[in-house]
Design a protein around this motif. Structure first.
Motif, PDB file in Angstrom:
ATOM      1  N   SER A  97     -11.586   2.465  -9.521  1.00  0.00           N
ATOM      2  CA  SER A  97     -10.345   3.035  -8.972  1.00  0.00           C
ATOM      3  C   SER A  97     -10.625   3.656  -7.604  1.00  0.00           C
ATOM      4  O   SER A  97     -11.711   4.168  -7.341  1.00  0.00           O
ATOM      5  CB  SER A  97      -9.764   4.063  -9.937  1.00  0.00           C
ATOM      6  OG  SER A  97     -10.567   5.214  -9.917  1.00  0.00           O
TER       7      SER A  97
ATOM      8  N   TYR B  98      -6.002   1.052   4.949  1.00  0.00           N
ATOM      9  CA  TYR B  98      -6.310   1.531   3.599  1.00  0.00           C
ATOM     10  C   TYR B  98      -7.188   2.783   3.644  1.00  0.00           C
ATOM     11  O   TYR B  98      -6.998   3.718   2.861  1.00  0.00           O
ATOM     12  CB  TYR B  98      -7.014   0.412   2.815  1.00  0.00           C
ATOM     13  CG  TYR B  98      -7.366   0.787   1.395  1.00  0.00           C
ATOM     14  CD1 TYR B  98      -6.408   0.737   0.395  1.00  0.00           C
ATOM     15  CD2 TYR B  98      -8.657   1.194   1.076  1.00  0.00           C
ATOM     16  CE1 TYR B  98      -6.718   1.097  -0.918  1.00  0.00           C
ATOM     17  CE2 TYR B  98      -8.983   1.551  -0.230  1.00  0.00           C
ATOM     18  CZ  TYR B  98      -8.015   1.498  -1.219  1.00  0.00           C
ATOM     19  OH  TYR B  98      -8.328   1.840  -2.514  1.00  0.00           O
TER      20      TYR B  98
ATOM     21  N   LEU C 288       0.839  -1.206   0.000  1.00  0.00           N
ATOM     22  CA  LEU C 288       0.000   0.000   0.000  1.00  0.00           C
ATOM     23  C   LEU C 288       0.872   1.254   0.000  1.00  0.00           C
ATOM     24  O   LEU C 288       0.659   2.184  -0.777  1.00  0.00           O
ATOM     25  CB  LEU C 288      -0.925  -0.018   1.230  1.00  0.00           C
ATOM     26  CG  LEU C 288      -1.807   1.219   1.446  1.00  0.00           C
ATOM     27  CD1 LEU C 288      -2.763   1.421   0.267  1.00  0.00           C
ATOM     28  CD2 LEU C 288      -2.606   1.099   2.747  1.00  0.00           C
ATOM     29  N   GLU C 289       1.887   1.271   0.859  1.00  0.00           N
ATOM     30  CA  GLU C 289       2.749   2.447   0.987  1.00  0.00           C
ATOM     31  C   GLU C 289       3.495   2.715  -0.325  1.00  0.00           C
ATOM     32  O   GLU C 289       3.682   3.866  -0.720  1.00  0.00           O
ATOM     33  CB  GLU C 289       3.756   2.247   2.134  1.00  0.00           C
ATOM     34  CG  GLU C 289       4.564   3.508   2.418  1.00  0.00           C
ATOM     35  CD  GLU C 289       5.470   3.375   3.642  1.00  0.00           C
ATOM     36  OE1 GLU C 289       5.732   2.225   4.053  1.00  0.00           O
ATOM     37  OE2 GLU C 289       5.902   4.415   4.164  1.00  0.00           O
TER      38      GLU C 289
ATOM     39  N   GLY D 145       2.440   2.057  -3.219  1.00  0.00           N
ATOM     40  CA  GLY D 145       1.521   2.322  -4.317  1.00  0.00           C
ATOM     41  C   GLY D 145       1.435   1.185  -5.313  1.00  0.00           C
ATOM     42  O   GLY D 145       1.093   1.389  -6.473  1.00  0.00           O
ATOM     43  N   ARG D 146       1.778  -0.032  -4.889  1.00  0.00           N
ATOM     44  CA  ARG D 146       1.696  -1.164  -5.818  1.00  0.00           C
ATOM     45  C   ARG D 146       0.644  -2.194  -5.385  1.00  0.00           C
ATOM     46  O   ARG D 146       0.794  -3.394  -5.592  1.00  0.00           O
ATOM     47  CB  ARG D 146       3.069  -1.821  -6.002  1.00  0.00           C
ATOM     48  CG  ARG D 146       3.783  -2.171  -4.737  1.00  0.00           C
ATOM     49  CD  ARG D 146       5.150  -2.793  -4.997  1.00  0.00           C
ATOM     50  NE  ARG D 146       5.839  -3.001  -3.728  1.00  0.00           N
ATOM     51  CZ  ARG D 146       5.591  -3.984  -2.890  1.00  0.00           C
ATOM     52  NH1 ARG D 146       4.675  -4.869  -3.175  1.00  0.00           N
ATOM     53  NH2 ARG D 146       6.257  -4.077  -1.764  1.00  0.00           N
TER      54      ARG D 146
END
Ligand SMILES: [Zn+2]
Length: 353
Positions: A160, A49, A19-20, A22-23
């Protein structure tokens, strides 16, 4: 939120790192049995999240999202629970936690298609707090093929800013199409010592013997073991049944008494107790120390060792199959098996019937 148990920290950290960085893809699947704490793990992931200003790997705990999540009323959080019946009321909830601490895994048979459709519709609407949406699907292995196909498009490409988190007993119970685009994280059971330490930290009144027996009967899953230990009746009934079994094996008690002692237990638990017993006898025969075999502290190993190894292997395979499919099991099947074994054992040891 209580701190996660030690064995859940690594899978949580893996999620937080993705998460950190961005993947994170649109969906994440944990292979984690409920009794290892799957519900707590995915709730912690969803909380991170949704947090507005996370201090990785932890959520801030003070933002509006964290407050709403702790209260179980975050409008951008939705959880699909498995239910005992395919019909009936919706099993969707905005709360990450069950209010009424139902028995772990009891009766969960279906993830309803209507709930999944509702989830997809909910995901397509914009987030109330404008900071993304997180959905959880519990017991994802219970999604029927038709249900999964109906919502496959959403699973493959969630809108998204939204995330679907699932947990299932294992990856191989899920459709390849569901698995293909998700981040997959496996959760390993803790070592026996780690599990026992966690149990005693959660309930210092548990006896070491009770904790060890419960952990063994719950496949090393500490949360299930704690629930079993707290339900003193079950543990006492298992102890009594194993005692009657031991008495029958050593000729001090009757077969009928032993079979009757198992009769009140859930058949899946009987199957698990007996398969664990068989496994321990095989380990003992292979030279394993009795101190690591909790059931053989109750049942004299010497009497049980009269049973030939090929009988034991066969019995273990049968019981493993039974334990894996409890809804299909006639309620008295393990007791019938038990009766057959006791006679087989007596034949093997040469004692008169
Ligand atoms: Zn926060």
């Amino acid at each position: 939120m209580p701190e996660l148990p030690s064995w859940l920290r690594k899978p949580y950290a893996e999620f937080a790192a993705a998460l950190e960085a961005g993947r994170l893809p649109g969906s994440v699947i944990f292979a984690c049995p409920e009794g290892l704490g799957a519900r707590d793990l995915v709730a912690a992931c969803a909380r991170l999240y949704l947090c507005h200003s996370p201090r990785f790997p932890e959520p801030c705990a003070v933002c509006r999202a964290c407050e709403l999540n702790a209260a179980g009323t975050h409008p951008d959080f939705l959880r699909v629970r498995a239910t005992a019946s395919a019909e009936g009321a919706s099993a969707l909830t905005h709360s990450p936690f069950d209010a009424d601490d139902e028995e772990l895994g009891s009766g969960a048979r279906y993830v309803r298609i209507d709930d999944l459709r509702e989830l997809c519709h909910w995901l397509s609407e914009s987030a109330a707090l404008g900071h993304g949406k997180a959905a959880i699907i519990e017991n994802a292995q219970l999604m029927q093929q038709g249900a999964a196909n109906a919502v496959l498009k959403t699973f493959e490409e969630p809108p998204s800013g939204s995330l679907i988190i699932m947990w299932a007993q294992s990856f191989d119970t899920l459709l390849p199409t569901i698995l293909s685009r998700a981040l997959k994280i496996s959760v390993a059971a803790p070592s026996k010592q780690e599990g026992l330490q966690w149990l005693s930290s959660r309930d210092p009144r548990l006896t070491p013997q009770g904790a060890e027996l419960a952990l063994t009967l719950c496949r090393g899953e500490p949360l299930s073991a704690l629930a079993m230990a707290h339900d003193g009746n079950t543990l006492a009934a298992v102890g009594a049944a194993l005692g009657a079994f031991a008495a029958a094996l050593s000729g001090r008690g009757g077969y009928d008494e032993a079979c009757e002692a198992f009769a009140p237990l859930p058949s899946a638990l009987t199957a698990r107790a007996l398969s664990e017993f068989v496994l321990e006898v095989l380990k003992y025969k292979a030279g394993g120390g009795q101190q690591d075999l909790p059931l053989l502290k109750i049942i004299p190993a010497k009497a049980a060792c009269a049973l030939p190894a090929d009988h034991l292997f066969k019995a273990w395979r049968e019981l493993t199959a039974i334990a894996a499919a409890p809804p299909l099991l006639p309620s008295r099947a393990p007791v019938a098996l038990l009766r057959a074994w006791l006679y087989a054992l007596k034949g093997a040891s040469g004692t008169a019937r």
